[in-house]
Write an enzyme that holds these catalytic residues in place. Structure first.
Site, mmCIF file in Angstrom:
data_model
loop_
_atom_site.group_PDB
_atom_site.id
_atom_site.type_symbol
_atom_site.label_atom_id
_atom_site.label_comp_id
_atom_site.label_asym_id
_atom_site.label_seq_id
_atom_site.Cartn_x
_atom_site.Cartn_y
_atom_site.Cartn_z
ATOM 1 C CE LYS A 190 -1.880 2.435 3.299
ATOM 2 N NZ LYS A 190 -1.706 3.779 2.722
ATOM 3 N N GLY A 246 3.785 2.866 13.848
ATOM 4 C CA GLY A 246 4.611 1.666 14.054
ATOM 5 C C GLY A 246 4.251 0.982 15.364
ATOM 6 C CD GLU A 263 13.069 3.751 7.920
ATOM 7 O OE1 GLU A 263 13.075 4.567 8.869
ATOM 8 O OE2 GLU A 263 12.940 4.069 6.733
ATOM 9 C CB CYS A 297 12.861 8.482 8.328
ATOM 10 S SG CYS A 297 13.692 7.531 7.080
HETATM 11 P P1 NAI Z 1 1.961 7.649 8.774
HETATM 12 O O1 NAI Z 1 2.835 6.825 9.595
HETATM 13 O O2 NAI Z 1 0.568 7.881 9.247
HETATM 14 O O3 NAI Z 1 1.828 7.041 7.293
HETATM 15 C C1 NAI Z 1 2.699 6.117 6.724
HETATM 16 C C2 NAI Z 1 1.907 5.019 6.032
HETATM 17 O O4 NAI Z 1 1.166 4.274 6.990
HETATM 18 C C3 NAI Z 1 0.878 5.519 5.029
HETATM 19 O O5 NAI Z 1 0.833 4.603 3.956
HETATM 20 C C4 NAI Z 1 -0.416 5.461 5.811
HETATM 21 O O6 NAI Z 1 -1.553 5.343 5.007
HETATM 22 C C5 NAI Z 1 -0.215 4.234 6.639
HETATM 23 N N1 NAI Z 1 -0.984 4.177 7.881
HETATM 24 C C6 NAI Z 1 -1.469 5.211 8.618
HETATM 25 N N2 NAI Z 1 -2.103 4.748 9.704
HETATM 26 C C7 NAI Z 1 -2.015 3.406 9.672
HETATM 27 C C8 NAI Z 1 -2.453 2.354 10.534
HETATM 28 N N3 NAI Z 1 -3.117 2.611 11.660
HETATM 29 N N4 NAI Z 1 -2.165 1.087 10.203
HETATM 30 C C9 NAI Z 1 -1.478 0.811 9.091
HETATM 31 N N5 NAI Z 1 -1.042 1.747 8.239
HETATM 32 C C10 NAI Z 1 -1.298 3.038 8.520
HETATM 33 O O7 NAI Z 1 2.658 9.017 8.518
HETATM 34 P P2 NAI Z 1 1.920 10.407 8.204
HETATM 35 O O8 NAI Z 1 0.728 10.608 9.052
HETATM 36 O O9 NAI Z 1 1.705 10.472 6.787
HETATM 37 O O10 NAI Z 1 3.022 11.419 8.697
HETATM 38 C C11 NAI Z 1 3.018 11.853 10.050
HETATM 39 C C12 NAI Z 1 4.400 11.930 10.582
HETATM 40 O O11 NAI Z 1 5.014 10.648 10.500
HETATM 41 C C13 NAI Z 1 5.322 12.826 9.825
HETATM 42 O O12 NAI Z 1 5.201 14.154 10.211
HETATM 43 C C14 NAI Z 1 6.643 12.249 10.180
HETATM 44 O O13 NAI Z 1 7.047 12.749 11.425
HETATM 45 C C15 NAI Z 1 6.384 10.773 10.287
HETATM 46 N N6 NAI Z 1 6.767 10.019 9.070
HETATM 47 C C16 NAI Z 1 7.913 9.315 9.084
HETATM 48 C C17 NAI Z 1 8.323 8.639 7.954
HETATM 49 C C18 NAI Z 1 9.569 7.862 7.924
HETATM 50 O O14 NAI Z 1 10.087 7.584 6.852
HETATM 51 N N7 NAI Z 1 10.098 7.434 9.043
HETATM 52 C C19 NAI Z 1 7.569 8.700 6.718
HETATM 53 C C20 NAI Z 1 6.323 9.424 6.816
HETATM 54 C C21 NAI Z 1 5.970 10.070 7.953
#
Ligand code: NAI
Length: 778
Positions: A190, A246, A263, A297
């Protein structure tokens, strides 16, 4: 403008990349997409808009997957998996190679589409994201080719659910799909809801490359779809995204037996020592925090500068910030593009607006009138505890503070709950290589930053998650070595009411910090033999005993710094001392279990100690050849403090099998002895006491596993928790492990045969790979 003026300002004119081909591709699909399931695009349904964050223009309508869509995708992946695995490594290598070639062939389309969808400068998508994605497929084509010879006995996990973020849409897809496919898995992936377009283009490429139907499935939608995948019948979840999500996934998969890699976020330090080449360090900082608008990240978002050069460095930095160009991401001369979505822009704005500490600097540069743009920002003179020094901003915002000594730099760098990456700038190789191992991070860059390559594993420690992507170490997350297991039923202690056979009351103590200690509760429990004869008493361990044991283990951190040779000597010594008392241990085990297995157990335990001693100075890291001016040293580091609930089936051998490889690699342990047959473990500390094992390296507590599991799993200073207990505690452990995202290795009610040697697998559990990128050659 005259030529002279151009030379004076060194200003570029606009150099926009055409988006015609990408727009044509979107038009060809009617700007409306379904999912890619079982080799076919489904009809669009339940749509939402995907927008260009630089302009706000709608690019396409995407579909929010339903439960039925996810079930269909998982079923397709499940049906396709056996045949894909049976195709063999060389067969799969051909397909991965075809994917790499096609990614290369369509590189420009992918790059432009990525920039339109995500807002990142075309320079980055063209020169970094897409080439690295190709490289990942080439590299893993090679891994598929070599799997059978280099990873004998390795098998695919099955179906992998993969959930990726929006910051590197195609690259994260490549990091997930390439190793999974190479090892014979099939996938349901996804993409993030803001950035799904290159994943959908990739689906088309899969068909063109001849990826068999059902091997790759792509479903789109938001976090709700992610949750459906997490709950579906997959064998593994691989997630990249926020630490909050996570943690939720750790809890949702607890006790399910699904393999998990996370990650997550970071707040990575960028350390500049006074002898650094300051101009290079400033240029590095541009890549560390303004690359991809800081939505990285591992962004070097926390600048730590040595006090003596702080003013000079900040001056240079601000001068460089004044020259950054922000604007149309399709312009090849732009340094900083658009933030991915108004939601993320709002997060960044709110975090910066709420901050009252330090001094804020934003250059007076031309900003676009519309779109999701945030200026490059520096906030100086923050204190280590200030919110913005601790919280991930995920935007183009750098925070900074100063330090005086290398020791203080390390202390500040590690003053975070995260541990993803770190950057060190110094011209002094001794200093840089002294500091690198001390940093709590999965990746360390020396005199460089944000370097990535398929050959070098990437991933974090602490709350930045676990598992590696890339390199040989990354393959561990996508294959398994099968070991026979059998279902466990909770072991039941024998009962009795007799007096001790010897007439003497003996209550074995616990072993904490090198000392025999009474249980804090003051309670003990009787241990009876099969005929109801009283063999002795052991203390009933409580939360407080666990706390004391963990503190003792944490205090013995010096063990990790000893040499492998030294640890081997001590393991041999333990083996020697155990062998001189073999008869005593044999009869102890037999008297507890009633089986005549004691002699074989003791002999096998001695073997395990020898094996661990043998590995102590041989379980080496690697040097990864990466295609930049340098090498990546993949160092195997101990995980830290490991708690282990020991098997009941083999009261001595089980404990030794877990302990020996772990301490061989420099870990410290809190061992919960078998709940029902604890006396071999309490006898064993007498062996430890006479074998020069430093205080705190091995701690042994006794009591019911169901009472000890919770305190161990929720303790923040425990870095990993293993359970090979016959008590059903796996789910509780993995749920509570979400607290500090400690690594877990639990048996889910399936017991190993301890007469078999599992040392290799345990060594793997006991180590974490840190990749240190070192300049080398020219
Ligand atoms: P997120 O962690 O919500 O989204 C990442 C992925 O997880 C997306 O595909 C989303 O649809 C999916 N997702 C969201 N909730 C989920 C759940 N309960 N179960 C399974 N999958 C789920 O990140 P978001 O809200 O887009 O960004 C928020 C903050 O997260 C950012 O400001 C940043 O601090 C951090 N982030 C960190 C990343 C990294 O590479 N470590 C990448 C993206 C965001």
């Amino acid at each position: 403008m005259t030529v002279k003026e151009i030379f004076d300002t060194m200003d570029y004119g606009p150099a926009p990349e055409s988006d015609t081909e990408a727009q044509t591709w979107l038009d060809r699909h009617g700007r409306s997409f379904g999912h890619f399931i079982n080799g076919e695009m489904t009809a669009a349904n339940n749509s939402f808009a995907s927008r260009n964050p630089a302009t706000g223009a709608e690019l396409a309508q995407l579909s929010q997957a339903s439960a039925a869509d996810v079930t269909a995708a998982v079923a397709a992946a499940r049906a396709a998996q056996p045949k894909w695995e049976a195709l063999g490594g060389p067969g799969r290598a051909r397909v991965l190679y075809a994917l790499a070639r096609l990614l290369q062939k369509h590189a420009r389309l992918f790059a432009v589409l990525e920039t339109l969808d995500n807002g990142k400068p075309i320079r980055e998508s063209r020169d970094i994201d897409i080439p690295l994605a190709q490289r990942h497929f080439y590299y893993h084509a090679g891994m598929a080719q070599l799997m059978e010879t280099e990873l004998p006995g390795a098998q695919a996990l099955g179906v992998c659910g993969q959930i990726i973020p929006w910051n590197f849409p195609l690259l994260m897809l490549a990091w997930k799909i390439a190793p999974a496919l190479a090892m014979g898995n099939t996938v349901v992936l996804k993409p993030a809801e803001y950035t799904s377009l290159t994943a959908l283009l990739f689906a088309e490429i899969c068909t063109e490359a001849g990826v068999p139907t059902g091997v790759v499935n792509i479903v789109t939608g938001d976090g709700a779809v992610g949750e459906l995948i997490v709950d579906s019948e997959v064998d593994k979840i691989a997630f990249t995204g926020s630490t909050a999500v996570g943690r939720k996934i750790r809890q949702a998969t607890a006790g399910s037996g699904k393999s998990l890699t996370l990650e997550l976020g970071g707040k990575s330090p960028y350390i500049v020592f006074d002898d650094a080449d300051l101009d290079s360090a400033v240029e590095g900082l541009v890549d560390a925090i303004w690359f991809n608008q800081g939505q990285v990240c591992c962004a070097g978002s926390r600048l730590l500068v040595q006090e003596s050069i702080s003013d000079a460095f900040h001056r240079k930095l601000k001068a460089r910030m004044d020259r950054l160009r922000i604007g149309n991401p399709l312009d090849k001369c732009v340094d900083v593009g658009a933030v991915v979505d108004p939601v993320q822009l709002n997060t960044i704005q709110s975090l910066v607006a709420a901050n009252t500490a330090g001094q804020l600097y934003q250059p007076q540069i031309e900003m676009p009138d519309t779109g999701c743009f945030f200026p490059p920002t520096l906030i100086e003179d923050l204190h280590p505890a200030d919110t913005l020094m601790q919280e991930e901003i995920f935007g183009p915002v750098l925070v900074s503070t100063t330090f005086r000594t290398p020791a203080e730099a390390v202390q500040l760098a590690n003053n975070t709950r995260y541990g993803l990456a770190a950057t060190v700038w110094s011209e002094n190789v001794n200093l840089a290589l002294d500091v690198a191992p001390k940093l709590a991070a999965g990746v360390v860059w020396i005199n460089g930053t944000n370097l990535f390559d398929a050959a070098a594993g990437f991933g974090g420690v602490r709350e930045s998650g676990f598992g590696r992507e890339g390199g040989w170490e990354g393959l561990q997350s996508y294959c398994k070595r099968s070991a026979a297991t059998k279902p466990l039923t909770p072991a039941v202690a024998f009962t009795g009411n007799g007096a001790p056979a010897s007439g003497l009351d003996r209550t074995a103590k616990m072993y904490i910090g090198g000392k025999q200690t009474r249980p804090d509760s003051g309670y003990s429990q009787a241990v009876y033999g099969p005929k109801g004869d009283l063999l002795g008493h052991v203390g009933q361990g409580s939360r407080k005993d666990v706390r004391n044991a963990v503190e003792a283990a944490a205090g013995a951190a010096g063990w990790a710094k000893t040499t492998g040779h030294m640890r081997a000597q001590i393991l041999y010594y333990i083996a020697e001392n155990l062998s001189t008392r073999a008869a005593e241990f044999t009869s102890r085990i037999d008297s507890m279990t009633g089986a005549a297995s004691g002699a074989a157990e003791v002999e096998a335990a001695i073997q395990r100690l020898f094996t661990a001693a043998a590995w102590a100075d041989k379980y080496d890291g690697q040097v990864h050849g990466v295609p930049i001016r340098g090498v990546a040293l993949a160092m195997k580091e101990p995980v830290g403090v490991i708690g282990a609930l020991c098997p009941d089936e083999a009261p001595l051998l089980g404990l030794v099998s877990l302990m020996a490889p772990a301490i061989a690699m420099g870990n410290r342990m809190v061992l919960a002895a078998s709940s029902v047959f604890p006396l071999a473990a309490t006898d064993f500390y007498q062996v430890l006491e006479t074998s020069d094992v430093p205080a705190g390296v091995v701690n042994i507590v006794t009591g019911a596993h169901r009472d000890l599991a919770g305190p161990l799993a929720s303790h923040m200073a425990v870095d990993a928790l293993w359970s090979q207990s016959s008590s059903p505690v796996s789910q509780e452990i993995e749920t509570l492990a979400a607290g500090n995202l400690k690594r877990s290795w639990v048996n889910n009610g399936q017991g190993l045969d301890w007469m078999q040697d599992h040392s290799k697998a345990i060594l793997q559990e006991a180590t974490e790979v840190k990749n240190i990128w070192v300049p080398y050659g020219e």
